[in-house]
Write a protein that holds these residues in place. Structure first.
Motif, mmCIF file in Angstrom:
data_model
loop_
_atom_site.group_PDB
_atom_site.id
_atom_site.type_symbol
_atom_site.label_atom_id
_atom_site.label_comp_id
_atom_site.label_asym_id
_atom_site.label_seq_id
_atom_site.Cartn_x
_atom_site.Cartn_y
_atom_site.Cartn_z
ATOM 1 N N ALA A 103 2.715 4.581 0.663
ATOM 2 C CA ALA A 103 2.402 5.784 1.458
ATOM 3 C C ALA A 103 0.966 6.266 1.221
ATOM 4 N N ASP A 104 0.094 5.370 0.769
ATOM 5 C CA ASP A 104 -1.324 5.758 0.548
ATOM 6 C C ASP A 104 -1.882 6.402 1.814
ATOM 7 N N LYS A 105 -2.666 7.441 1.603
ATOM 8 C CA LYS A 105 -3.197 8.120 2.795
ATOM 9 C C LYS A 105 -4.554 7.562 3.212
ATOM 10 N N ASN A 106 -5.196 6.901 2.245
ATOM 11 C CA ASN A 106 -6.580 6.511 2.514
ATOM 12 C C ASN A 106 -6.743 4.999 2.671
ATOM 13 N N THR A 163 0.837 -1.218 0.000
ATOM 14 C CA THR A 163 0.000 0.000 0.000
ATOM 15 C C THR A 163 0.865 1.259 0.000
ATOM 16 N N LYS A 194 -6.721 4.361 13.420
ATOM 17 C CA LYS A 194 -6.031 4.677 12.165
ATOM 18 C C LYS A 194 -5.307 3.415 11.709
ATOM 19 N N TYR A 195 -4.916 3.366 10.429
ATOM 20 C CA TYR A 195 -4.291 2.158 9.893
ATOM 21 C C TYR A 195 -3.029 1.773 10.660
ATOM 22 N N THR A 196 -2.273 2.793 11.094
ATOM 23 C CA THR A 196 -1.003 2.488 11.753
ATOM 24 C C THR A 196 -1.127 2.500 13.277
#
Lengths: 635, 75
Positions: free
Chosen positions: A326-329, A324, A354-356
């Motif tokens: 550096a995708d932000k979404n 993925t 959040k994803y991370t």
């Protein structure tokens, strides 16, 4: 479990001839969230336009019939409220010949024709009933007049007018009309007097004005035949016939609704699933003979999905799996074992991680039931809660209710354990009525100890959050946040701990730690400076609610037992006593289950999450068939 | 006799501590809950947070409760 699922990017390129099979398989698997492509459509062509139109048309028709029939399903009255509550949803329909475009079309053609005919008949009957009711209302005030209304007509030189006047104004009316050449036909009446006034046409205008002044209510002369009494009798009879016809049609509609509703709902769901598949294809990019699908996929599902896609495309699809980056979404997908999945409901209600970010669900699963148990602390209420949870899981299908039921079931276990430990069964019921008491410790008489216990639990909980916050900041190498958000708390706690356990010997060291903590807060770019110490202090004290709610449950239960017990002396008193005991405990159970739930939630959302959790991720929304009325494995 | 007056004052003090704290919390909770209902009617996802906000105000009542317990059992 500790973090959301790792995601990958997937790109599938295949020939058009495999399109339907690939889309179908993806829809069943539900592992990919589709991404919109840049080069959509090919030379203005949108794939499957004809099929889409057909499905949309059918769906509209199905919804029309459903909308019309659904009120009759409830009219049919499925029995008592208890039966409604205890009736589980009907089993899903599995391709009973209607779950296809052609089958659905045939089914709807027959059904909608039948329903339309009934609907039209019902409409005609209703408008006729309205007309009959109007006539009845109009002639109701004229019942005393023994005049054939069909003869109340204007002639060349005379006019006639029908109506009513208030009994009090009747004398005044007669007096005013003396000057005109009119004949008044009337009858006695209590409040209103019916009147037929005949006069010369040349005086009509003046007579009408005089009548209006006195408050004469004119009844329009319709083409009615017979005296008001005859008209009323005839229309009442007509009304009975029409009503029974209407009821018969309603009954038939209710029967149809009961019989067909499940099929209609299944058909609608099937059509919606088909439509979703057509709609999804608008996101694909196209060439003359190929199409490309792009989307996000949980890393754990990659292997199985690729295998399935290779099978359905007979190895003719190119599948590219990518990071993925550096995708932000990037969407967030929970990755928890099934035992703690119900608690995702509580995480979601606050905010998706959040994803991370760390996923706090497992921590909620660990602490929420314990807090809930402490706040309710009653063995009998715990058993009641377990039964309620079991009922919710058994009766309701929706994911939300299932999850809620499971959360309550977990919470009930702690409630029972703690209730047994503290000897609380319907408060002090057994002690009060049978003199039996058990339990290791009664918080009601040692509230100071219980308060200490609650605050210690709170400090452990808060420090767990603090440790997670520190770990997260270290992982992200965010030193600034580490110092301004967490370090000052650590210094403050160490200072307070030293002072508490080692006493004055270390007072200088404690003072230095306190000052360092304050210095950090003074340097903090945003926030309220050293006043944040106050908010940390407040957060720790906030856990006193664990004790407060526990005492409230016990306190109300004791009050109910006392009041109920006082009445048990006589037979009549005993009846009231039992009602008070039952009603009081149900009330106490309901209000404290709600209270325990909300406050356990709050301790996590406000105190605990403020230590480490931000949230704000977007939930993974896969391309997946949502089925409720149709069985998996259907089309 | 002196002990009895002391005990009475303790009980009254505890009552005042929790009573006024709960009154203030109640008024505040009314405002927060009304705003929360407004928020939920516009955006259903706000349900969880609105509930938390409504209970946020209760902290003041908890302080009153802690003081009451301290008065009754510790002092």
């Amino acid at each position: 479990m500790f973090y959301p699922a790792k995601m990958k990017k997937i790109c599938v390129v295949a020939l058009d001839r495999y399109r339907d099979r690939i889309v179908e398989r993806l829809h069943v698997l539900g592992t990919i969230e589709l991404l919109e492509q840049e080069n959509r459509g090919y030379e203005g062509r949108v794939y499957g336009e004809k099929g889409r139109e057909q499905v949309t048309g059918l769906l509209r028709r199905a919804e029309e019939v459903l909308d019309f029939l659904s009120p009759f399903e409830t009219v049919a009255g499925k029995g008592s409220i208890l039966k409604m509550l205890l009736e589980r949803p009907a089993p899903p329909v599995f391709d009973s010949g209607i779950l296809s475009v052609a089958g659905g079309n045939n089914y709807l053609r027959g059904l909608s024709g039948r329903v339309r005919r009934l609907r039209e008949r019902l409409g005609r009957l209703e408008s006729e009933l309205e007309r009959v009711d109007l006539v009845l209302t109009e002639v109701q005030g004229l019942l005393g007049l023994d005049v054939d209304l069909s003869r109340v007509r204007d002639t060349e030189h005379t006019f006639s007018v029908l109506g009513r006047v208030l009994a009090d104004s009747f004398e005044e009316l007669k007096k005013q009309l003396v000057t005109f050449d009119v004949t008044i036909v009337t009858d006695v009446g209590e409040e209103e007097i019916p009147l037929l006034i005949l006069g010369l046409k040349k005086q009509k205008e003046e007579v009408t004005k005089t009548l209006e002044k006195i408050g004469f209510k004119k009844v329009p002369a319709r083409s009615l035949k017979g005296t008001p009494k005859e008209i009323t009798a005839k229309n009442l009879e007509r009304r009975t016939t029409l009503t029974s016809e209407k009821n018969a049609i309603k009954k038939e509609l209710a029967k149809t609704a009961e019989k067909e509703m499940q099929n209609l709902l299944a058909l609608r769901e099937y059509l919606e699933i088909q439509l979703e598949k057509y709609e999804a294809q608008r996101l694909f990019s196209e060439t003359k003979r190929t199409f490309t699908i792009e989307g996000y996929i949980p890393a754990k599902k990659v292997e199985s999905t690729v295998k399935e896609l290779k099978t359905v495309s007979e190895g003719h699809a190119t599948i590219i799996i990518d990071e993925t980056g550096a995708d932000k979404n990037i969407p967030v997908h929970f990755d928890n074992p099934s035992l703690i999945q119900p608690f995702q409901l509580l995480t979601r209600a606050y905010a998706m991680p959040k994803y991370t970010e760390v996923d706090p669900t497992w921590l909620i699963a660990l602490w929420f039931p314990l807090f809930f148990g402490i706040m309710l602390t009653d063995m009998a209420y715990g058993i009641g809660l377990f039964l309620l949870a079991w009922f919710m899981i058994w009766r309701f299908e929706s994911q939300g209710m299932q999850d809620l039921g499971k959360i309550l079931a977990f919470s009930s276990i702690w409630t029972i354990i703690l209730g047994a430990t503290f000897g609380s069964v319907f408060g002090n019921f057994f002690q009060s009525f049978f003199g039996i008491s058990f339990g290791v410790f009664d918080p009601l008489f040692r509230a100071d100890l219980a308060l200490l216990f609650a605050i210690i639990i709170g400090l452990i909980h808060l420090n767990l959050g603090l440790a997670l916050g520190i770990k997260e900041k270290l992982r992200k190498r965010d030193q600034k946040a580490l110092v301004f958000e967490h370090l000052w708390i650590v210094l403050l706690e160490i200072g307070a701990g030293l002072l508490l356990f080692l006493g004055r010997r270390v007072s200088i060291l404690s003072a230095i730690l306190f000052l360092a903590s304050i210095a950090i807060l003074l340097k903090k770019p945003e926030g309220v400076g050293p006043l944040e110490i106050n908010s940390f202090f407040g957060s720790s004290l906030s856990y006193a609610r664990l004790l407060a709610l526990s005492l409230a449950t016990t306190g109300i239960a004791i009050a109910v037992n006392e009041i109920g017990g006082m009445l048990l002396g006589s037979f009549v008193g005993a009846l009231f006593g039992v009602v008070i005991l039952l009603g009081g405990h149900i009330f106490n159970f309901a209000i404290n289950v709600f209270g325990a739930f909300v406050h356990s939630m709050r301790l996590h959302y406000v105190e605990f999450f403020s230590m480490f959790y931000e949230g704000g991720g977007r939930e993974f929304s896969p391309f997946k068939a949502k089925r409720r009325y149709t069985k998996k494995g259907g089309n | 006799m002196a002990t009895d007056i002391g005990l009475g004052l303790k009980i009254v003090g505890a009552g005042i501590a929790i009573g006024f704290a709960a009154l203030g919390s109640g008024i505040g909770q009314g405002t927060a809950a009304a705003a929360g209902i407004g928020a939920v009617s516009e955006k259903e996802e706000m349900m969880g947070k609105s509930l938390a906000f409504a209970t946020l105000v209760e902290t003041q009542a908890i302080y009153g409760f802690v003081i009451a317990i301290l008065i009754l059992f510790v002092i």
